[in-house]
Design a protein around this motif. Sequence first.
Motif, PDB file in Angstrom:
ATOM      1  N   MET A  68       0.850  -1.179   0.000  1.00 39.02           N
ATOM      2  CA  MET A  68       0.000   0.000   0.000  1.00 39.02           C
ATOM      3  C   MET A  68       0.892   1.237   0.000  1.00 39.02           C
ATOM      4  O   MET A  68       1.981   1.234   0.549  1.00 39.02           O
TER       5      MET A  68
ATOM      6  N   GLU B  72      -1.052   4.845   4.112  1.00 38.90           N
ATOM      7  CA  GLU B  72      -0.780   4.309   5.446  1.00 38.90           C
ATOM      8  C   GLU B  72      -0.668   5.425   6.477  1.00 38.90           C
ATOM      9  O   GLU B  72      -1.156   5.297   7.605  1.00 38.90           O
TER      10      GLU B  72
ATOM     11  N   SER C 193      -5.539  -4.484   6.260  1.00 36.10           N
ATOM     12  CA  SER C 193      -5.120  -3.108   6.537  1.00 36.10           C
ATOM     13  C   SER C 193      -5.072  -2.903   8.056  1.00 36.10           C
ATOM     14  O   SER C 193      -6.114  -2.788   8.706  1.00 36.10           O
TER      15      SER C 193
END
Length: 113
Positions: free
Chosen positions: A1, A6, A64
Amino acid sequence: MHAATEAIGMIASLTSFLLWVPQGVRVWRARRSTHLLSGIALSTQVISLAGSLLWFTYAVLIESFWIGAPLIVNGPIAVMTIVVLLRARRTAAATATAVLPGTSEADEVALAA
């Protein structure tokens, strides 16, 4: 990602942490004062815990970390708050039944003295 994604997730999680920590501190400090806890809704804590668990589940499914991270702090605070509120309500109910009908707690204290 992507690193920026993030970072945004981390900042969002930190704001969620900061939102609930003062509530947890307030409940912990007032845990022995039923009247101070009267303004805290048990339903809000249950819904918050359920929401955090759902977000955590979603985070695991999409892999995630930062989406589910608030459960690490918010979950224990919500559980602690629920336990403290239930204990306070149980204590208040026991105290209310201990007072004779037609008298107040002040009357009971005066009679005991």
